[in-house]
Design a protein around this motif. Structure first.
Motif, PDB file in Angstrom:
ATOM      1  N   GLN A 120       0.839  -1.192   0.000  1.00 13.88           N
ATOM      2  CA  GLN A 120       0.000   0.000   0.000  1.00 13.88           C
ATOM      3  C   GLN A 120       0.882   1.253   0.000  1.00 13.88           C
ATOM      4  O   GLN A 120       1.984   1.241   0.566  1.00 13.88           O
ATOM      5  N   VAL A 121       0.379   2.298  -0.629  1.00 18.06           N
ATOM      6  CA  VAL A 121       1.037   3.608  -0.621  1.00 18.06           C
ATOM      7  C   VAL A 121       0.023   4.627  -0.124  1.00 18.06           C
ATOM      8  O   VAL A 121      -1.096   4.705  -0.637  1.00 18.06           O
ATOM      9  N   PHE A 122       0.387   5.373   0.891  1.00 15.48           N
ATOM     10  CA  PHE A 122      -0.519   6.379   1.449  1.00 15.48           C
ATOM     11  C   PHE A 122       0.143   7.756   1.376  1.00 15.48           C
ATOM     12  O   PHE A 122       1.332   7.881   1.080  1.00 15.48           O
ATOM     13  N   TYR A 123      -0.644   8.768   1.667  1.00 14.61           N
ATOM     14  CA  TYR A 123      -0.154  10.145   1.548  1.00 14.61           C
ATOM     15  C   TYR A 123      -0.051  10.795   2.915  1.00 14.61           C
ATOM     16  O   TYR A 123      -0.988  10.782   3.707  1.00 14.61           O
ATOM     17  N   LEU A 124       1.130  11.351   3.200  1.00 18.11           N
ATOM     18  CA  LEU A 124       1.347  12.178   4.381  1.00 18.11           C
ATOM     19  C   LEU A 124       2.025  13.467   3.931  1.00 18.11           C
ATOM     20  O   LEU A 124       3.033  13.418   3.203  1.00 18.11           O
ATOM     21  N   ALA A 125       1.495  14.602   4.344  1.00 18.57           N
ATOM     22  CA  ALA A 125       2.103  15.878   3.951  1.00 18.57           C
ATOM     23  C   ALA A 125       3.446  16.075   4.641  1.00 18.57           C
ATOM     24  O   ALA A 125       4.348  16.703   4.091  1.00 18.57           O
ATOM     25  N   SER A 126       3.601  15.527   5.848  1.00 18.27           N
ATOM     26  CA  SER A 126       4.843  15.685   6.602  1.00 18.27           C
ATOM     27  C   SER A 126       5.123  14.415   7.386  1.00 18.27           C
ATOM     28  O   SER A 126       4.207  13.675   7.742  1.00 18.27           O
ATOM     29  N   GLY A 127       6.408  14.186   7.671  1.00 21.14           N
ATOM     30  CA  GLY A 127       6.764  13.028   8.486  1.00 21.14           C
ATOM     31  C   GLY A 127       6.560  11.712   7.769  1.00 21.14           C
ATOM     32  O   GLY A 127       5.680  10.935   8.129  1.00 21.14           O
ATOM     33  N   GLN A 128       7.373  11.470   6.740  1.00 18.29           N
ATOM     34  CA  GLN A 128       7.236  10.252   5.946  1.00 18.29           C
ATOM     35  C   GLN A 128       7.639   9.028   6.764  1.00 18.29           C
ATOM     36  O   GLN A 128       8.454   9.118   7.687  1.00 18.29           O
ATOM     37  N   GLY A 129       7.068   7.873   6.428  1.00 19.10           N
ATOM     38  CA  GLY A 129       7.400   6.669   7.176  1.00 19.10           C
ATOM     39  C   GLY A 129       6.685   5.435   6.664  1.00 19.10           C
ATOM     40  O   GLY A 129       6.100   5.426   5.584  1.00 19.10           O
ATOM     41  N   ILE A 130       6.759   4.377   7.473  1.00 21.99           N
ATOM     42  CA  ILE A 130       6.209   3.063   7.124  1.00 21.99           C
ATOM     43  C   ILE A 130       5.209   2.641   8.196  1.00 21.99           C
ATOM     44  O   ILE A 130       5.444   2.840   9.395  1.00 21.99           O
ATOM     45  N   PHE A 131       4.081   2.047   7.758  1.00 26.01           N
ATOM     46  CA  PHE A 131       3.080   1.501   8.676  1.00 26.01           C
ATOM     47  C   PHE A 131       2.983  -0.005   8.463  1.00 26.01           C
ATOM     48  O   PHE A 131       3.062  -0.484   7.333  1.00 26.01           O
ATOM     49  N   MET A 132       2.797  -0.710   9.575  1.00 20.79           N
ATOM     50  CA  MET A 132       2.686  -2.168   9.537  1.00 20.79           C
ATOM     51  C   MET A 132       1.698  -2.599  10.615  1.00 20.79           C
ATOM     52  O   MET A 132       1.627  -1.983  11.690  1.00 20.79           O
ATOM     53  N   SER A 133       0.932  -3.649  10.343  1.00 22.62           N
ATOM     54  CA  SER A 133      -0.015  -4.143  11.348  1.00 22.62           C
ATOM     55  C   SER A 133       0.727  -4.949  12.407  1.00 22.62           C
ATOM     56  O   SER A 133       1.772  -5.557  12.138  1.00 22.62           O
TER      57      SER A 133
END
Length: 771
Positions: free
Chosen positions: A573-586
């Motif tokens: 998945q690719v999501f959008y964040l205006a600031s503070g880029q990173g990775i999410f995982m369950s």
């Protein structure tokens, strides 16, 4: 004698055409001041940061490993390009000061030369029990040399005497944790001690990092790969200098103002060059009879050329020097202290290379154009130059080919149409000038809007909790936190920095957030605003980070497991964040990789008042509200907002000068025609409209063409402003309206000024000007 006479003539001519020369002077000053001003910001930051990096011997790599062995140190030392290897200890420690602030403790070996404190007061002896405390932290907490600070490490308290106050090149931009977005010297600082100081806590000297210095030109990714092989499964992570938090923040500030310092001055120079070119050519051509007289009196070709070239050279030099004086003092002194970076001083540095380039461009626009215009007239004889230039051959304009329309026009409308077509070059230059100014204002307004919109996207759309609570992992676990039965919606998260290997082999440390798949308080979205769920089997990566890592959905990256080797995970998945880029995982996927989910924070949306008993318990390290984080993020972008606001003012000033210059030039060129019409019986209002309505012919097309110019500039700035920001330079109808209203307002003011000049027109002097 000859030179003195020509110099007097230069002064007299400038007085006679002072409005045009003053407008050129202002345009040159604005263009150079923006170059030197924006350059002074990033140049000052870069110079002070580089000086601190050198004085403190900042490492090129930090290899984090628990209790590094001599064999590991020796193995890294043998890697090609490695010139020095040292070990140190780094950890955050509680203090007994009011408010329980935190200190990042650096314990250095007695023989260490890397990552030294920049001592501002006192000393840091090679041997002894003293320590260097963060100078700003000491000032904020009322500490001084000779005081004692108590720190808590490994469950034990140790008292450390303060022997020096200083700065650290690793804490130029110092934030405590993920809950903090802006430096706060009251609650967070650093402390540099000797390794022996911690023996009372751990029973021996303890280290958890290897500091590495590399030779110039060394392939850093190659060294990282070899260091990984040397340490093996005990490796926790490798951080390069440019990826460390403080250095990355400094580089981001430099990049922000470098981007602004390239795009906006370029547009200002283009507008200044075009308007100056049209103005100087007309000023010199209006002096054709004067050139004829000078040639008839025996002045040499060189003297005449220099005389008219000096018009532009004097104005260009004065504008450049005024810009040099104004830019760094206005931009630099206002904005540099607001970047929230810690240096020993904030003396402004001027990038003289760029100043001289800017001055050369201005002199080409002013002196070069004057030289070219005069040189064109040098081929004519004095007799030809003393006569008026023959009028241009009259041509029918397009409207005359439409008899049904042409016959319906008033006489004044026909005059306006014919004069406009007769001076197509001036119309085009005026239109381009207005287009550039409108584009600059629109771009600045758009950048300001998208910077302000960061907080809305982050803490209005993505994060919907009331409070973020950082918990002590040694005192809590998933079951403990679940049993607290807090009154509200609660979401457990684990935040850490994860070492990963990109498909191209590059190693990076990136932020990782592990949380539940349903994620009630974190609502990820794509760039179109569609919901993005945290995948069950794979990871979700922010859009800007996928560009940095060179990955896309379907690709895979390798991530470092705790105390083990790397494992391959898919990007799903690719999501959008205006600031503070990173990775999410369950959390479920994290557990499937053989890891343990250890929450570091709770996100809570309270049903009523917060649970103060839990917030004051030992399990809680710190808590912060969403509103305070919103304010912190706004504060971190405040300096860019101020810079952009100044760009709006500069763009408006340039628009005012451009419109005034072209309007006055239009009036002075037609002054004899207007006087003739007055003699023929035309009313003042009729004659006024002949000029004022024509001025709007360049304003309206310039405004329309300025929209794509502003859009292009804002997109360029959005893409290159900061690697941690994912912005879109999309213009809004509101900003277009504001830019248009500003331009029309200036045009209206200038037309009133021109109308006043026309009202005071001396008809007799105007008609005798041919003599």
């Amino acid at each position: 004698m000859v030179r003195g006479a020509l110099w007097k003539k230069t002064i007299r001519d400038m007085k006679q055409s002072k409005s045009q020369f003053v407008s050129i002077l202002i345009m040159a000053t604005l263009a150079v001041s923006i170059v030197t001003g924006l350059d002074s910001i990033w140049f000052t930051i870069q110079n002070h940061a580089d000086a601190m990096y050198r004085s403190t011997s900042l490492s090129d790599l930090w290899v984090t490993v628990a209790n590094p062995s001599e064999q590991q140190l020796w193995g890294i030392k043998q890697i090609d390009g490695v010139t020095r290897v040292e070990q140190r200890y780094c950890a955050d420690a509680d203090t007994d000061l009011p408010g329980n602030p935190t200190l990042r403790v650096y314990a250095l070996d007695d023989r260490s030369t890397l990552d030294q404190p920049d001592v501002q007061e006192g000393s840091f002896e090679k041997y002894g029990g003293g320590a260097v405390l963060d100078e700003n932290f000491a000032e904020s907490n009322g500490l001084k040399i000779g005081d004692v600070v108590s720190i808590k490490l490994n469950g034990a308290w140790v008292r450390v005497p303060i022997t020096g106050l200083g700065l650290s090149s690793e804490q130029i931009f110092a934030v405590k944790n993920s809950a903090s977005l802006m430096p706060d010297s009251k609650s967070f600082g650093f402390l540099v001690v000797h390794a022996g100081t911690l023996e009372s806590v751990y029973g021996r000297k303890v280290y958890n990092q290897i500091s590495v210095r590399l030779a110039s030109g060394t392939d850093v990714p190659q060294v990282e790969r070899q260091a990984d092989a040397v340490i093996g499964k005990e490796l926790i992570g490798i951080v390069s200098q440019k990826d460390s938090g403080s250095v990355n923040s400094v580089d981001s500030r430099i990049q922000q103002f470098r981007t602004l310092g390239i795009v906006f001055p370029l547009l200002f120079f283009i507008v200044t060059a075009l308007i100056t070119q049209s103005t100087m050519v007309r000023l010199v051509e209006n002096q054709r009879s004067q050139i004829g007289i000078l040639k008839a009196l025996g002045y040499s070709r060189r003297s005449i050329l220099w005389h008219y070239t000096s018009y532009g050279v004097v104005i260009g030099l004065c504008g450049s020097l005024l810009g040099l004086a104004m830019g760094p003092n206005v931009f630099g002194r206002i904005l540099v202290p607001r970047v929230k970076l810690t240096f020993s001083d904030y003396r402004i540095s001027v990038n003289f290379l760029h100043f001289f380039l800017a001055m050369a461009l201005i002199l080409i626009c002013t002196g070069g154009v004057s030289f070219y215009a005069c040189r064109k007239l040098q081929g004519d004889t004095p007799a030809v130059l003393l006569r008026d230039r023959p009028p241009k051959k009259g041509n029918h304009i397009f409207l005359e080919s439409l008899p049904s329309l042409w016959r319906k026009l008033k006489f004044s409308s026909k005059l306006i149409a014919r004069n406009t077509m007769k001076n197509k070059g001036r119309l085009m230059m005026s239109t381009v000038g207005v287009m550039g100014c409108t584009g600059a204002i629109l771009a600045a307004l758009t950048i300001r809007s998208m910077i302000s919109g960061i907080t809305v996207q982050m803490y209005g759309t993505t994060f919907n909790y009331d409070q973020k609570i950082l918990v002590d992992q040694t005192k809590t676990d998933t079951r403990y936190l679940a049993n607290q039965e807090l009154n509200g919606i609660v979401q457990q998260t684990e935040e850490s920095n994860l070492e990963l290997i990109c498909p191209n082999g590059r190693r990076k440390m990136e932020p990782l957030t592990i949380t539940s798949k349903n994620s009630p308080l974190i609502h990820l979205q794509d760039v179109s605003g569609n919901p993005v769920s945290i995948p069950e089997n794979g990871i979700a990566v922010s859009r800007k980070l996928t560009e940095t890592l060179g990955v896309k959905p379907g690709d895979s990256i390798q991530i470092k497991r705790t105390d083990q080797k790397y494992v391959t995970v898919p990007v799903t998945q690719v999501f959008y964040l205006a600031s503070g880029q990173g990775i999410f995982m369950s959390d479920a996927y994290w557990k499937s990789l053989g890891e343990t989910f250890k929450p570091t924070a709770l996100l809570v949306k309270w049903n009523g008042v917060p649970n103060e008993k839990f917030l004051s318990s030992d399990a809680v390290e710190e808590s912060v509200t969403r509103e305070s984080q919103r304010s912190g993020l706004s504060g971190s972008t405040q300096v860019v907002n101020i810079a952009v606001a100044m760009m709006i003012v500069m763009g408006a000033a340039l628009a005012f000068v451009v419109l005034y210059n072209t309007s006055i030039l239009n009036f002075t060129e037609r002054i004899r025609d207007l006087a003739t019409l007055r003699v023929l019986g035309f009313y003042h209002g009729e004659i006024r409209n002949l000029v004022l309505i024509e001025n709007y012919f360049s304003v309206f097309p310039g405004m329309i063409f300025g929209i794509p110019v502003g859009r292009s500039i804002s997109w360029i700035v959005a893409k290159n402003l900061d690697s941690r920001l994912d912005l879109f330079g999309t213009i809004t109808p509101q900003n277009v309206l504001i830019a248009g209203i500003l331009t029309l307002f200036f045009a209206w003011i200038i037309n009133r000024a021109v109308a006043k000049k026309m009202k005071n027109l001396d008809i007799l002097s105007a008609l005798k000007s041919v003599e």
